[in-house]
Design a protein around this motif. Structure first.
Motif, short mmCIF file in Angstrom:
data_model
loop_
_atom_site.label_atom_id
_atom_site.label_comp_id
_atom_site.label_asym_id
_atom_site.label_seq_id
_atom_site.Cartn_x
_atom_site.Cartn_y
_atom_site.Cartn_z
N VAL A 175 0.83 -1.21 0.00
CA VAL A 175 0.00 0.00 0.00
C VAL A 175 0.86 1.25 0.00
CG1 VAL A 175 -1.63 1.36 1.36
CG2 VAL A 175 -2.00 -1.08 1.06
N TYR A 176 1.96 1.24 0.77
CA TYR A 176 2.82 2.42 0.86
C TYR A 176 3.85 2.49 -0.27
CZ TYR A 176 0.99 3.73 5.44
OH TYR A 176 0.18 4.14 6.46
N SER A 177 3.84 1.48 -1.15
CA SER A 177 4.77 1.50 -2.27
C SER A 177 4.11 2.17 -3.48
CB SER A 177 5.17 0.07 -2.63
OG SER A 177 4.10 -0.62 -3.25
N THR A 178 4.80 2.11 -4.61
CA THR A 178 4.25 2.70 -5.84
C THR A 178 3.58 1.64 -6.73
OG1 THR A 178 6.41 2.42 -6.90
CG2 THR A 178 5.96 4.55 -5.83
N MET A 179 3.35 0.47 -6.19
CA MET A 179 2.74 -0.60 -6.98
C MET A 179 1.32 -0.22 -7.39
SD MET A 179 4.04 -4.09 -5.14
CE MET A 179 5.79 -4.45 -4.98
N SER A 180 0.83 -0.85 -8.43
CA SER A 180 -0.46 -0.51 -9.01
C SER A 180 -1.62 -0.88 -8.08
CB SER A 180 -0.65 -1.22 -10.34
OG SER A 180 -0.74 -2.63 -10.14
N GLU A 181 -2.78 -0.28 -8.36
CA GLU A 181 -3.97 -0.59 -7.58
C GLU A 181 -4.37 -2.05 -7.73
OE1 GLU A 181 -7.07 2.09 -8.61
OE2 GLU A 181 -6.06 3.87 -7.83
N ALA A 182 -4.15 -2.61 -8.90
CA ALA A 182 -4.50 -4.01 -9.12
C ALA A 182 -3.72 -4.93 -8.19
CB ALA A 182 -4.23 -4.39 -10.58
N PHE A 183 -2.45 -4.60 -7.95
CA PHE A 183 -1.65 -5.42 -7.04
C PHE A 183 -2.11 -5.25 -5.60
CE2 PHE A 183 2.19 -7.07 -5.02
CZ PHE A 183 2.45 -8.16 -5.84
N VAL A 184 -2.53 -4.05 -5.25
CA VAL A 184 -3.09 -3.82 -3.92
C VAL A 184 -4.34 -4.67 -3.72
CG1 VAL A 184 -4.13 -2.11 -2.38
CG2 VAL A 184 -2.14 -1.48 -3.76
N MET A 185 -5.20 -4.70 -4.74
CA MET A 185 -6.43 -5.49 -4.66
C MET A 185 -6.11 -6.98 -4.55
SD MET A 185 -9.14 -3.40 -5.02
CE MET A 185 -10.42 -4.33 -5.82
N LEU A 186 -5.14 -7.43 -5.31
CA LEU A 186 -4.76 -8.84 -5.28
C LEU A 186 -4.23 -9.23 -3.91
CD1 LEU A 186 -4.40 -11.46 -6.90
CD2 LEU A 186 -2.10 -10.67 -7.51
N THR A 187 -3.43 -8.38 -3.31
CA THR A 187 -2.90 -8.66 -1.98
C THR A 187 -4.01 -8.67 -0.94
OG1 THR A 187 -0.93 -7.43 -2.67
CG2 THR A 187 -1.08 -8.04 -0.36
N ALA A 188 -4.99 -7.77 -1.08
CA ALA A 188 -6.13 -7.75 -0.17
C ALA A 188 -6.94 -9.04 -0.29
CB ALA A 188 -7.03 -6.54 -0.46
N PHE A 189 -7.13 -9.51 -1.52
CA PHE A 189 -7.82 -10.79 -1.73
C PHE A 189 -7.07 -11.92 -1.03
CE2 PHE A 189 -8.40 -14.76 -4.02
CZ PHE A 189 -9.78 -14.86 -4.11
#
Length: 435
Positions: free
Chosen positions: A128-142
């Motif tokens: 979340v605090y990195s510059t990774m894309s929103e899609a990766f944030v969603m995948l990690t939340a899943f």
């Protein structure tokens, strides 16, 4: 093949000709000693303390994810979608974790989930605090939701196993009812305290603090829950008589599916009520106080859930479902008509009277109707039903409130309550068909 029982001896009036009672997934103790020890003594006080704290991280996850995403990424919409991804992961994978526990025992499944989920929470904070894309944030939340340890369903299954194995037959119905009352009340209290703890930590320390604490609690207390001696008891006794588990197709019996539909309706009710209440308070420039009002229902629900254990056995599970679902509908009607905060508080108090006992009743029916060797699977299905319903209703009600206003949003709890009541009626109609 055997037919499912209808909850307890009180539901069926005893064994009748032509009625085959569902068998437990555990060999039943035959002793009838009235001085047998209580469940508290059999499981031990430390078990209940560990199990209570072990379910706290799950109550912190959804709100904690929402808080950290909104703060770090500056998007409320993304925060809501990310929280929904956690719920979807739990709903899709949770029942499979229950099935794995039924097959391999709770210990290895819970221990693996504790390690993986603790790691995923830490990884999520970094992502979340990195510059990774929103899609990766969603995948990690899943992934957080998918690896979430199913402590509540596993605890219910574990305690029902102990009741069936080590308590005399006459004590089992009331002890099971009391156990489901406690478990539901514990869930209610955790889901009231969890969001409060997230808010306090995020305010006093940082938005990442709740996620860090949830990660630590998962590793320590879910690990302790997995390794508790009661976990070994379940795994050892589950096939002590050499009996193979029932076919997976028996999980789709109508009398079991109607309970899943009912508890899905309760999940819809939770999500719709909190979201509609937030819109109601936002109209009064006090959206942040919605959680306090919601707590009125949550605390009342927990108290009434505990009170179910004192209801007479003659008051059957079918009758309880019908009555308390009807109270839920009545309280939802008052929610629609409430135009002031005091009126809303009265409506929420009445809703608390209905929702807590309804939840206890549904879990009790689910325990009674679990096919042989599938109790953890059934409990995970019921838990997933609540999560899916809550996530779906929150999304639908939020969109409705934004597009059409608070009035239409306040209709959603009534629709959810009507689903619970309709399932109760279908359940009552299905029961005579198996006799």
């Amino acid at each position: 093949m055997y037919l499912p029982a209808v909850g307890s001896p009180a539901d069926s009036g005893g064994t009748r000709p032509g009625t085959v009672e569902i068998r437990s997934s555990r060999p039943r103790a035959m002793t009838q000693n009235p001085s047998s020890p209580s469940l508290l003594r059999l499981a031990g006080l430390p078990y209940f303390l560990i199990a209570f704290v072990a379910r706290l991280p799950f109550a912190m996850m959804v709100v904690g994810v929402l808080t950290i995403v909104v703060t770090a990424r500056g998007s409320l919409s993304m925060g809501g979608l990310t929280s929904a991804a956690v719920g979807i992961g739990t709903a899709l994978i949770g029942p499979f974790l229950g099935a794995a526990a039924d097959r391999y025992g709770q210990r290895p499944v819970l221990a693996a989930a504790a390690v993986l989920n603790s790691a995923m929470l830490g990884i999520f904070a970094l992502v979340v605090y990195s510059t990774m894309s929103e899609a990766f944030v969603m995948l990690t939340a899943f992934a957080i939701g998918a690896t979430a340890p199913q402590v509540s369903p596993m605890s219910r299954s574990r305690l029902v196993t102990i009741i069936d194995d080590r308590m005399p037959e006459p004590q089992r119905p009331r002890t099971t009812s009391a156990t489901m009352s406690y478990e539901s009340a514990a869930d209610e209290m955790v889901f009231v305290f969890g969001p409060f703890l997230v808010g306090a930590l995020a305010t006093l320390i940082s938005p990442w603090a709740p996620i860090a604490l949830a990660s630590a609690l998962t590793l320590l207390f879910v690990g302790a829950f997995a390794l508790h001696p009661t976990g070994r008891h379940v795994s050892a006794s589950r096939r002590a008589d050499g009996t193979a588990p029932s076919r997976a197709s028996e999980l789709f019996w109508p009398v079991l599916l109607v309970v899943v539909v009912g508890i899905f309706g309760v999940g819809l009710f939770f999500g719709a009520t909190l979201t509609a209440l937030t819109s109601f308070m936002a109209d009064r420039d006090a959206a942040e106080q919605a959680g306090l009002l919601y707590g009125v229902m949550g605390i009342g629900s927990a108290i009434l859930a505990l009170g179910v254990a004192w209801l007479p056995v003659r008051f059957t599970l079918h009758a309880r479902w019908l009555l308390f679902a009807a109270i839920l509908v009545g309280g939802s009607v008052l929610v629609i008509s409430a135009s002031t905060i005091p009126a809303m508080l009265v409506a929420l108090a009445i809703l608390g009277v209905g929702v807590g006992p309804t939840l206890v009743t549904l879990y009790s029916l689910g325990a009674a109707r679990s096919p042989l060797g599938r109790s953890a699977t059934v409990m995970s299905m019921l838990g997933a039903g609540v999560v899916v319903g809550q996530a779906a209703a929150a999304a639908i009600t939020g969109e409705l409130a934004e597009r059409a206003g608070t009035g239409p949003a306040l209709l959603m709890p009534l629709i959810a309550s009507a689903i619970v009541l309709a399932a109760a009626v279908v359940n009552r109609l299905l029961t005579p068909m198996q006799r």
